[in-house]
Design a protein around this motif. Structure first.
Motif, short mmCIF file in Angstrom:
data_model
loop_
_atom_site.label_atom_id
_atom_site.label_comp_id
_atom_site.label_asym_id
_atom_site.label_seq_id
_atom_site.Cartn_x
_atom_site.Cartn_y
_atom_site.Cartn_z
N PHE A 79 0.84 -1.19 0.00
CA PHE A 79 0.00 0.00 0.00
C PHE A 79 0.87 1.24 0.00
O PHE A 79 0.65 2.18 -0.76
N ARG A 80 1.89 1.26 0.85
CA ARG A 80 2.75 2.43 0.96
C ARG A 80 3.51 2.67 -0.34
O ARG A 80 3.64 3.81 -0.77
N TRP A 81 4.02 1.61 -0.97
CA TRP A 81 4.67 1.77 -2.27
C TRP A 81 3.70 2.35 -3.29
O TRP A 81 4.06 3.25 -4.05
N THR A 82 2.50 1.82 -3.32
CA THR A 82 1.52 2.24 -4.31
C THR A 82 1.12 3.69 -4.12
O THR A 82 0.86 4.41 -5.10
N LEU A 83 1.08 4.15 -2.89
CA LEU A 83 0.71 5.53 -2.62
C LEU A 83 1.86 6.51 -2.88
O LEU A 83 1.62 7.71 -3.00
N THR A 84 3.08 6.00 -2.98
CA THR A 84 4.23 6.90 -3.14
C THR A 84 4.98 6.70 -4.44
O THR A 84 5.92 7.44 -4.72
N GLU A 85 4.57 5.71 -5.24
CA GLU A 85 5.21 5.45 -6.52
C GLU A 85 4.13 5.30 -7.59
O GLU A 85 2.97 5.04 -7.27
#
Length: 176
Positions: A79-85
């Motif tokens: 989730f964090r990767w998807t929200l920042t990349e």
């Protein structure tokens, strides 16, 4: 009980055709409640029960609990990767190999329950802060080359927790 029912006691995950904000919020609530539900299910289980497979050729209860922590930690990070990349290709892992590492085979299940409590608290905080547009963001899974929207992934992980808790409950109910 037939093998398919033992493998998928609540059925396979089938997302609705239309995922509404209300559906997402319901799934977030399931994710929020999962660690405390799991803790109640595990309360009072003996080491022998924890080391019992939930089905023939299946993982032990202990492995299932550690798998839940491994899987949900990975999802939170995704989730964090998807929200920042921009549509990242996420990192896959071999869940079978992970479930056969010494900490999953022999480790204290309370460690993974505490991990789930902490990760779910952070994950739920993150998801409740997300906009509708954020839930439309997606990542790519390297094994299937498929794109997964976060709106669908929320449901998948709500199902995932319920799916594995049903494995444990089926084992416990079969022993009564």
């Amino acid at each position: 009980m037939e093998l398919e029912q033992l493998k998928y006691p609540i059925g396979k995950f089938v997302p609705p055709d239309v995922i509404t904000p209300q559906t997402i919020q319901s799934w977030i609530t399931e994710i929020e409640q999962m660690p405390s539900t799991l803790r109640r299910i595990l309360d009072g289980l003996t080491e022998k029960t924890l080391d019992t497979p939930y089905r023939p050729e299946g993982w032990t209860v202990r492995q299932v609990v550690h798998h839940l922590a491994d899987s949900h930690i990975n999802s939170y990070i995704r989730f964090r990767w998807t929200l920042t990349e921009n549509t990242p290709v996420i990192k896959a892992y071999n869940q079978v190999d992970w479930a056969n590492l010494p900490d999953a085979l022999h480790g204290d299940v309370n460690l993974s329950v505490r991990l789930l409590e902490a990760v779910h608290a952070r994950w739920v905080t993150l998801m409740r802060s997300m906009s509708s547009q954020d839930f439309e963001k997606s990542y790519i899974h390297p094994e299937s080359k498929s794109e997964f929207k976060l709106s669908r992934v929320v449901g998948l992980y709500a199902w995932h927790g319920n799916h594995h808790m049903a494995h444990i409950l089926n084992l416990l109910n079969s022993r009564l």
